[in-house]
Design an enzyme around this catalytic site. Sequence first.
Site, short mmCIF file in Angstrom:
data_model
loop_
_atom_site.label_atom_id
_atom_site.label_comp_id
_atom_site.label_asym_id
_atom_site.label_seq_id
_atom_site.Cartn_x
_atom_site.Cartn_y
_atom_site.Cartn_z
CG LEU A 123 -0.51 -133.70 12.06
CD1 LEU A 123 -0.38 -135.00 11.28
CD2 LEU A 123 -0.44 -132.51 11.09
CG ASP A 124 -6.42 -129.66 13.36
OD1 ASP A 124 -5.84 -129.23 14.38
OD2 ASP A 124 -6.73 -128.95 12.39
CE1 TYR A 125 -10.11 -138.01 17.67
CE2 TYR A 125 -12.03 -137.35 16.37
CZ TYR A 125 -11.41 -138.24 17.23
OH TYR A 125 -12.07 -139.36 17.65
CG HIS A 144 -6.91 -125.29 14.54
ND1 HIS A 144 -6.99 -126.66 14.65
CD2 HIS A 144 -7.20 -124.79 15.77
CE1 HIS A 144 -7.32 -126.96 15.90
NE2 HIS A 144 -7.42 -125.86 16.59
CE LYS A 167 -8.64 -129.15 9.62
NZ LYS A 167 -8.95 -129.86 10.85
#
Length: 236
Positions: free
Chosen positions: A100-102, A187, A190
């Site tokens: 998962l992204d930051y 990503h 997004k």
Amino acid sequence: MERLQKFLSECGVASRRRSEELILSGKVTVNGVVVKTLGTKVSDNDLVSVNGKVVKRDIKEYYLLYKPRGVISSVKDEKNRKTVVDLVHTSSRIYPIGRLDYDTTGIILLTNDGELSNLLMHPKSNVSKEYIAKVKGFFSKDDALLLSKGVLLNGKKTKPALFKLKKYDKKSDTSYVKVVISEGRNHQVKDMFSFLGYNVLKLKREKYAFLDLSGLKSGEYRKLSLKEVRQLYSLK
Ligand code: URA
């Protein structure tokens, strides 16, 4: 009984390929005898050593973490930022299954079981992941349809997905969109929104296959039950 190189890789000694090299170079003994034959069968009752050090199989561990914002989805970070592994108290060498992204929150699984991790991360695996995305602007039905059918990202069309407007807040001009995808490209959510010019303000993963975040607060985790692990193994 299993093949020696598989046993070594499952114990975390090295990859399957590197374990084969260790065997061929005479670094591995079984019950005190050097074994150079690939495919020699061993069981947990055999005493296996590499370079004179006894190798033991890790007990498999499986965790479900509610990842907070500002945490990296890896084992170590070169900038010394907090990682998902730092949040789980164990001495086993666990790692996250996928990323998962930051700034993304929500469900992430961690384990030291390479077989399950490979299975779930395989490009052909169809594990569904459900997100709630907060995006700037009004998310139209046409756009939902376009993204659900698939768009070209880096020259490759995304698989059929679900994009559905749950709520539009007129005052702040933001939409809350439910997203279900079965791929795990970096990503991806997004990038899909941004393909149509939407900016994702917040992203939370609410479900991973049949697992959700019930009973957990951000930063908390729990062990998976044996039944849940079996269910994950049986996913196609
Ligand atoms: N898609 C994204 O864009 N980010 C995530 O963290 C997960 C899926």
